[in-house]
Scaffold this motif. Structure first.
Motif, PDB file in Angstrom:
ATOM      1  N   ILE A  43      28.408  36.404  35.365  1.00 37.30           N
ATOM      2  CA  ILE A  43      28.789  36.498  36.778  1.00 37.30           C
ATOM      3  C   ILE A  43      27.629  36.878  37.697  1.00 37.30           C
ATOM      4  O   ILE A  43      27.839  37.130  38.886  1.00 37.30           O
ATOM      5  CB  ILE A  43      29.936  37.519  36.970  1.00 37.30           C
ATOM      6  CG1 ILE A  43      29.559  38.902  36.453  1.00 37.30           C
ATOM      7  CG2 ILE A  43      31.212  37.022  36.302  1.00 37.30           C
ATOM      8  CD1 ILE A  43      30.602  39.974  36.757  1.00 37.30           C
ATOM      9  N   GLY A  44      26.428  36.903  37.169  1.00 36.82           N
ATOM     10  CA  GLY A  44      25.283  37.282  37.990  1.00 36.82           C
ATOM     11  C   GLY A  44      24.075  36.424  37.697  1.00 36.82           C
ATOM     12  O   GLY A  44      24.193  35.246  37.367  1.00 36.82           O
ATOM     13  N   ALA A 182      35.324  40.076  42.115  1.00 32.70           N
ATOM     14  CA  ALA A 182      34.144  40.692  42.718  1.00 32.70           C
ATOM     15  C   ALA A 182      34.121  40.460  44.224  1.00 32.70           C
ATOM     16  O   ALA A 182      34.344  39.345  44.701  1.00 32.70           O
ATOM     17  CB  ALA A 182      32.875  40.132  42.088  1.00 32.70           C
ATOM     18  N   ARG A 183      33.835  41.535  44.946  1.00 28.50           N
ATOM     19  CA  ARG A 183      33.758  41.435  46.403  1.00 28.50           C
ATOM     20  C   ARG A 183      32.373  41.787  46.938  1.00 28.50           C
ATOM     21  O   ARG A 183      32.149  41.693  48.153  1.00 28.50           O
ATOM     22  CB  ARG A 183      34.805  42.355  47.040  1.00 28.50           C
ATOM     23  CG  ARG A 183      36.241  41.931  46.743  1.00 28.50           C
ATOM     24  CD  ARG A 183      37.234  42.775  47.538  1.00 28.50           C
ATOM     25  NE  ARG A 183      38.591  42.319  47.336  1.00 28.50           N
ATOM     26  CZ  ARG A 183      39.407  42.777  46.385  1.00 28.50           C
ATOM     27  NH1 ARG A 183      38.968  43.700  45.545  1.00 28.50           N
ATOM     28  NH2 ARG A 183      40.637  42.317  46.283  1.00 28.50           N
ATOM     29  N   LYS A 184      31.488  42.192  46.059  1.00 29.35           N
ATOM     30  CA  LYS A 184      30.132  42.534  46.474  1.00 29.35           C
ATOM     31  C   LYS A 184      29.141  41.952  45.475  1.00 29.35           C
ATOM     32  O   LYS A 184      29.461  41.727  44.313  1.00 29.35           O
ATOM     33  CB  LYS A 184      29.953  44.057  46.543  1.00 29.35           C
ATOM     34  CG  LYS A 184      30.808  44.758  47.589  1.00 29.35           C
ATOM     35  CD  LYS A 184      30.399  44.386  48.994  1.00 29.35           C
ATOM     36  CE  LYS A 184      31.269  45.090  50.016  1.00 29.35           C
ATOM     37  NZ  LYS A 184      30.911  44.760  51.398  1.00 29.35           N
ATOM     38  N   SER A 188      30.214  38.107  43.691  1.00 30.89           N
ATOM     39  CA  SER A 188      31.208  37.775  44.717  1.00 30.89           C
ATOM     40  C   SER A 188      31.164  36.307  45.096  1.00 30.89           C
ATOM     41  O   SER A 188      32.152  35.754  45.582  1.00 30.89           O
ATOM     42  CB  SER A 188      30.999  38.651  45.955  1.00 30.89           C
ATOM     43  OG  SER A 188      29.765  38.346  46.593  1.00 30.89           O
ATOM     44  N   TYR A 189      30.024  35.656  44.856  1.00 30.82           N
ATOM     45  CA  TYR A 189      29.914  34.235  45.182  1.00 30.82           C
ATOM     46  C   TYR A 189      30.831  33.378  44.315  1.00 30.82           C
ATOM     47  O   TYR A 189      31.156  32.247  44.670  1.00 30.82           O
ATOM     48  CB  TYR A 189      28.468  33.747  45.005  1.00 30.82           C
ATOM     49  CG  TYR A 189      27.435  34.468  45.842  1.00 30.82           C
ATOM     50  CD1 TYR A 189      27.791  35.191  46.979  1.00 30.82           C
ATOM     51  CD2 TYR A 189      26.095  34.443  45.480  1.00 30.82           C
ATOM     52  CE1 TYR A 189      26.840  35.844  47.740  1.00 30.82           C
ATOM     53  CE2 TYR A 189      25.124  35.106  46.238  1.00 30.82           C
ATOM     54  CZ  TYR A 189      25.516  35.798  47.358  1.00 30.82           C
ATOM     55  OH  TYR A 189      24.572  36.450  48.117  1.00 30.82           O
ATOM     56  N   ARG A 193      36.498  33.050  39.957  1.00 31.52           N
ATOM     57  CA  ARG A 193      35.854  32.869  38.653  1.00 31.52           C
ATOM     58  C   ARG A 193      35.224  34.162  38.131  1.00 31.52           C
ATOM     59  O   ARG A 193      34.872  34.249  36.952  1.00 31.52           O
ATOM     60  CB  ARG A 193      34.796  31.774  38.718  1.00 31.52           C
ATOM     61  CG  ARG A 193      35.365  30.360  38.824  1.00 31.52           C
ATOM     62  CD  ARG A 193      34.250  29.337  38.862  1.00 31.52           C
ATOM     63  NE  ARG A 193      33.453  29.472  40.080  1.00 31.52           N
ATOM     64  CZ  ARG A 193      32.212  29.012  40.233  1.00 31.52           C
ATOM     65  NH1 ARG A 193      31.602  28.410  39.214  1.00 31.52           N
ATOM     66  NH2 ARG A 193      31.576  29.155  41.379  1.00 31.52           N
ATOM     67  N   SER A 194      35.087  35.155  39.008  1.00 36.01           N
ATOM     68  CA  SER A 194      34.559  36.445  38.543  1.00 36.01           C
ATOM     69  C   SER A 194      35.625  37.250  37.793  1.00 36.01           C
ATOM     70  O   SER A 194      35.295  38.199  37.088  1.00 36.01           O
ATOM     71  CB  SER A 194      34.039  37.262  39.732  1.00 36.01           C
ATOM     72  OG  SER A 194      35.089  37.616  40.609  1.00 36.01           O
TER      73      SER A 194
END
Length: 218
Positions: A43-44, A182-184, A188-189, A193-194
């Motif tokens: 996720i990053g 995810a919101r940050k 978050s993008y 899917r996060s």
């Protein structure tokens, strides 16, 4: 125990314990680098493990040449090094947190004072990252860890007795990020899917608190 009497165990939070904590964090990050990278790859940017390893390795080198006057100096130097050596979001976030904790810690520090230092660290993370509980970030592990530490300290617990439930709470907080969206941050993008992935920052925060628990009982 008299509530007005500071609680100290056989290892108060002094310079030696602060150094031992940072070395334990560095060892934990080194051991868990692959896992942190795997979580962040989902996720990053996939660099959380390597970035933290580089940062804490540099922090150890900085501490080797330091003659600290107290635990605050150890944590402040660690934070400054992380900011200067770690890319991405993790360097500034952890760097600011350790610097804030360093500024809040005199020597020796009773558990209640350590709790306030941990609170200052969380405040620094939230201020920089603009994150709240539930945003799938470091905050989701640090917040319950602080609550557990503070609650134990308020009962007159020793440092070790406060750090153990804090580490457990941080680990549960990290696991609890799995169903969150995810919101940050970079995650978050991904939007929906996060969901279904454990946050790498919350996971590394759990390592930080477990290292504190292990250090205080060593």
């Amino acid at each position: 125990m008299d509530p007005d009497t500071p609680a100290f165990d056989s290892r108060p939070f002094d310079t030696a314990l602060a150094e031992a904590w940072i070395r334990a964090v560095a060892a934990a990050v080194d051991q868990e680098q692959s896992r942190l990278t795997e979580l962040d790859s989902a996720i990053g940017d996939g660099d959380h493990g390597s970035n933290l390893r580089r940062g804490f390795t540099a922090a150890l080198a900085a501490l080797d040449g330091l003659h600290p006057t107290g635990p605050g100096a150890v944590l402040t130097k660690t934070g400054t090094t992380l900011i200067s050596k770690v890319g991405g979001a993790s360097g500034p976030l952890y760097g600011k947190a350790f610097r804030a904790m360093g500024a809040a810690l005199p020597e020796p520090a009773a558990p209640a004072t350590v709790a306030e230092a941990l609170s200052a660290g969380l405040d620094a993370v939230r201020l920089l990252g603009k994150a709240e509980p539930g945003d799938k970030t470091i905050v989701d592990a640090w917040t319950p860890a602080l609550a557990a530490f503070r609650a134990a300290a308020a009962t007159g617990a020793t440092l070790a007795e406060a750090a153990a439930p804090a580490a457990d709470a941080a680990e549960q907080g990290a696991r609890d990020t799995v169903p969150l969206r995810a919101r940050k941050g970079r995650a978050s993008y991904l939007g929906e899917r996060s969901i279904g992935h454990q946050d790498p920052g919350a996971t590394s925060t759990a390592l930080v608190f477990r290292a504190l628990a292990d250090t205080t009982t060593a």
